[in-house]
Design a protein around this motif. Sequence first.
Motif, PDB file in Angstrom:
ATOM      1  N   SER A   1       3.012 -10.373 -14.755  1.00  0.00           N
ATOM      2  CA  SER A   1       3.153  -9.254 -14.724  1.00  0.00           C
ATOM      3  C   SER A   1       3.504  -8.668 -13.275  1.00  0.00           C
ATOM      4  N   GLU A   2       3.880  -7.453 -12.890  1.00  0.00           N
ATOM      5  CA  GLU A   2       4.272  -6.801 -11.756  1.00  0.00           C
ATOM      6  C   GLU A   2       3.058  -6.624 -10.766  1.00  0.00           C
ATOM      7  N   GLU A   3       1.878  -6.376 -11.670  1.00  0.00           N
ATOM      8  CA  GLU A   3       0.677  -6.719 -10.825  1.00  0.00           C
ATOM      9  C   GLU A   3       0.357  -8.021 -10.326  1.00  0.00           C
ATOM     10  N   ASP A   4       0.558  -8.988 -11.068  1.00  0.00           N
ATOM     11  CA  ASP A   4       0.353 -10.252 -10.517  1.00  0.00           C
ATOM     12  C   ASP A   4       1.182 -10.597  -9.334  1.00  0.00           C
ATOM     13  N   VAL A   5       2.653 -10.182  -9.337  1.00  0.00           N
ATOM     14  CA  VAL A   5       3.482 -10.424  -8.302  1.00  0.00           C
ATOM     15  C   VAL A   5       2.947  -9.647  -7.140  1.00  0.00           C
ATOM     16  N   SER A   6       2.727  -8.351  -7.212  1.00  0.00           N
ATOM     17  CA  SER A   6       2.125  -7.651  -6.096  1.00  0.00           C
ATOM     18  C   SER A   6       0.776  -8.216  -5.468  1.00  0.00           C
ATOM     19  N   ALA A   7      -0.005  -8.784  -6.534  1.00  0.00           N
ATOM     20  CA  ALA A   7      -1.243  -9.491  -6.067  1.00  0.00           C
ATOM     21  C   ALA A   7      -1.127 -10.803  -5.303  1.00  0.00           C
ATOM     22  N   LEU A   8      -0.160 -11.577  -5.895  1.00  0.00           N
ATOM     23  CA  LEU A   8       0.170 -12.741  -5.159  1.00  0.00           C
ATOM     24  C   LEU A   8       0.710 -12.173  -3.529  1.00  0.00           C
ATOM     25  N   LEU A   9       1.563 -11.157  -3.412  1.00  0.00           N
ATOM     26  CA  LEU A   9       2.003 -11.016  -2.168  1.00  0.00           C
ATOM     27  C   LEU A   9       0.934 -10.368  -1.117  1.00  0.00           C
TER      28      LEU A   9
ATOM     29  N   LYS B   1      12.784  -9.294  -4.435  1.00  0.00           N
ATOM     30  CA  LYS B   1      12.659  -7.699  -4.721  1.00  0.00           C
ATOM     31  C   LYS B   1      11.654  -7.060  -4.259  1.00  0.00           C
ATOM     32  N   SER B   2      10.449  -7.537  -4.974  1.00  0.00           N
ATOM     33  CA  SER B   2       9.306  -7.003  -4.377  1.00  0.00           C
ATOM     34  C   SER B   2       8.744  -6.659  -3.010  1.00  0.00           C
ATOM     35  N   ILE B   3       9.174  -7.791  -2.357  1.00  0.00           N
ATOM     36  CA  ILE B   3       8.850  -7.986  -0.914  1.00  0.00           C
ATOM     37  C   ILE B   3       9.705  -6.948  -0.396  1.00  0.00           C
ATOM     38  N   LEU B   4      10.969  -6.866  -0.567  1.00  0.00           N
ATOM     39  CA  LEU B   4      11.904  -5.997  -0.027  1.00  0.00           C
ATOM     40  C   LEU B   4      11.466  -4.412  -0.360  1.00  0.00           C
ATOM     41  N   LYS B   5      11.143  -4.216  -1.559  1.00  0.00           N
ATOM     42  CA  LYS B   5      11.074  -3.002  -2.197  1.00  0.00           C
ATOM     43  C   LYS B   5       9.627  -2.313  -1.410  1.00  0.00           C
ATOM     44  N   GLU B   6       8.692  -3.082  -1.330  1.00  0.00           N
ATOM     45  CA  GLU B   6       7.553  -2.632  -0.992  1.00  0.00           C
ATOM     46  C   GLU B   6       7.197  -2.745   0.539  1.00  0.00           C
TER      47      GLU B   6
END
Length: 169
Positions: A114-122, A157-162
């Motif tokens: 999930s997107e939540e897991d990607v954010s949680a990893l980062l 993408k998540s790293i750059l977007k956030e």
Amino acid sequence: MEKKITMTGQFLNDIFKDEADLFLIDQRKAEKEGLLEEDSGNKCKKVSIDGKSSRTMVSFMEEVYNKFLFPSFFGRNWSAFVDSYKETLWEDEDNFERYLLVFKNADELLLDASEEDVSALLESLEDIVEALADPESIMPMKIIFCQNGSTTSRVGKSILKEGRNSKQI
């Protein structure tokens, strides 16, 4: 003849001098620079996680459990990951001056999560880097995400977007 820069080379030194904590690097460049080699060198511990083996949160937790030899009571959740990983790193401080975490095949890292897991990893990784930046810690940490091809991985993408403390090389 082009000289291959190894873990003891200028490329790695430049990464550790950079203010960024997270680096997005083309996997071919990482291979050329010696970042995917399994051995650590020059008082730098390097650990690689393969995104192909970590496509879900469950498979990621199993991968890190085995790779870092976490205790049998490891809870396999993000909080337990942060706590167990910090403990592992603090044990390494006596033997290493710096620490490099490399995600090879980052295009596949948490691809089916999930997107939540990607954010949680980062967020977890940033928490760990911040803990090592504490004045009592003596071992800086950098994290590299190796991407295949010219497209940015889902995690990238998540790293750059956030707007995380990152650099694309």
